[in-house]
Design a protein around this motif. Structure first.
Motif, PDB file in Angstrom:
ATOM      1  N   ILE A 237       0.855  -1.183   0.000  1.00  0.00           N
ATOM      2  CA  ILE A 237       0.000   0.000   0.000  1.00  0.00           C
ATOM      3  C   ILE A 237       0.897   1.241   0.000  1.00  0.00           C
ATOM      4  O   ILE A 237       1.844   1.337   0.789  1.00  0.00           O
ATOM      5  CB  ILE A 237      -0.906   0.022   1.246  1.00  0.00           C
ATOM      6  N   LYS A 274       0.243  -6.812   5.117  1.00  0.00           N
ATOM      7  CA  LYS A 274       0.307  -5.545   4.394  1.00  0.00           C
ATOM      8  C   LYS A 274       1.634  -4.842   4.668  1.00  0.00           C
ATOM      9  O   LYS A 274       2.122  -4.839   5.791  1.00  0.00           O
ATOM     10  CB  LYS A 274      -0.844  -4.626   4.812  1.00  0.00           C
ATOM     11  N   THR A 276       2.964  -1.045   4.193  1.00  0.00           N
ATOM     12  CA  THR A 276       2.558   0.316   3.880  1.00  0.00           C
ATOM     13  C   THR A 276       3.797   1.197   3.748  1.00  0.00           C
ATOM     14  O   THR A 276       4.648   1.204   4.642  1.00  0.00           O
ATOM     15  CB  THR A 276       1.644   0.892   4.988  1.00  0.00           C
TER      16      THR A 276
END
Length: 360
Positions: A237, A274, A276
């Motif tokens: 992300i 995830k 980021t």
């Protein structure tokens, strides 16, 4: 005022004359009033060429203020001796590194009337160090390239399958050839982009600084690594904002740093998660990049030793990747800080000097 006051006894002078290190005597204003043969050899001059000349004439301009401040400290009496590494200029024009020990010389009443400077040539050691460092950097690049091969093979296989399919359709005479050409061209460009990034990583490059948009460099690196992330069920992300984020850097070194940090984050999440990556301006002059993963984290005992060569928790790791990345960021006048907790994840904070426009 230059004077030729004797600083040592005849016996001491003879010992200094024969010493295998450079020695020079300066008056209180920093002018050379005596020098031994080894010091002459260091800078490629005869003694009479050095006499009554300022020591600053033989110091690299970028180090002259450092020497001036150290001599001023000695004159004030704050210290009796201090040591500093600096660059000197040879008569033929090249530069040499020396370890310099500066000592104040006092008279019988304790007043400083001059200095002794001892010089040890470090040029060979510095060259050996930089060569070894370059070897490690290239080794780390090649290691990364090898580890990325599987992900890149998957990334290239998809467009190759498309190209093969459309070639067969064209041979059969089905459909619009013009449309097929556009798709094939697009897929080939995708392959060229991926291979180009891989070759830049593996190929030895000269250091070349320029104004680069960090957002664009990160996007190019993510293009290279995204397939590997997907294969590991990791979602990358990005939160880059809309403002350009220019930094004066060597593009290839910066990409190598980002590849290392992203790859480490992906490998820390074998069960998926995830990663980021976000950019923000910490101040008017600083850009901050955060790499935040949901991985296994790093225990405090290991966190304190990050950056040590050959210290690693990976079965086949060398510990050089993070060390080299940290060194590259520091060479760009930046800083790397790692925050981590076991089973909670890791945050890598990279701070770099910000250039406000591409032309700064």
């Amino acid at each position: 005022m230059i004077n030729g006051k004797s600083l040592c006894s005849d016996l001491m002078i003879q010992a200094i004359e024969r010493a295998p290190i450079g020695t020079a005597f300066l008056n209180s204003e920093g002018y050379i009033i005596n020098v031994n043969p080894f010091a002459c050899l260091l800078v490629g001059c005869e003694a009479d060429e050095l006499m009554n000349r300022s020591i600053h004439d033989w110091i690299h301009p970028d180090d002259a203020s450092l020497v001036h401040s150290r001599l001023a400290e000695l004159l004030k009496g704050d210290q009796h001796t201090n040591q500093v590494e600096l660059r000197m200029l040879h008569k033929l024009g090249h530069m040499l590194w020396v370890s310099s020990t500066l000592s104040a010389v006092k008279d019988d009443e304790g007043r400083i009337f001059g200095f002794v400077v001892h010089l040890i040539d470090l040029t060979a050691q510095k060259r050996a160090y930089h060569y070894a460092e370059e070897v490690m950097i290239q080794s780390d690049k090649l290691s990364m390239a090898g580890q990325l091969a599987a992900g890149i093979a998957h990334e290239i296989r998809n467009p190759m399958t498309s190209i093969k399919g459309f070639v067969q359709l064209m041979r059969s005479g089905s459909g619009s050839k013009e449309e097929y050409f556009d798709i094939i061209s697009s897929e080939i460009e995708r392959i060229e982009l991926i291979l180009g990034e891989l070759l830049l990583l593996a190929k030895p490059q000269g250091i070349k600084y320029g104004q680069k948009d960090i957002r664009l460099l990160l996007e190019q690196v993510i293009t290279l690594l995204n397939t590997q992330a997907i294969l590991n069920n990791v979602e990358i992300i990005t939160r880059f904002g809309t403002e350009a984020a220019y930094v004066k850097c060597d593009e290839n070194q910066m990409k190598q740093v980002f590849i290392n940090f992203i790859k480490n984050a992906v490998e820390s999440m074998p069960g998926g998660g995830k990663l980021t990556i976000h950019i923000e301006c910490d101040s008017v002059d600083q850009l901050v990049i955060f790499f935040v993963d949901e991985g296994c984290g790093i225990p405090e005992s290991i966190l304190s030793r990050l950056g040590e060569p050959f210290y690693t928790t990976k079965e086949k790791g060398t510990g050089l990747g993070f060390m080299i990345s940290k060194k590259m960021i520091e060479d760009h006048c930046g800083q790397v800080v790692v925050f981590s907790k076991p089973n909670e994840g890791t945050t890598i904070k990279v701070t770099l000097p910000l250039a406000h426009t591409a032309n700064d």
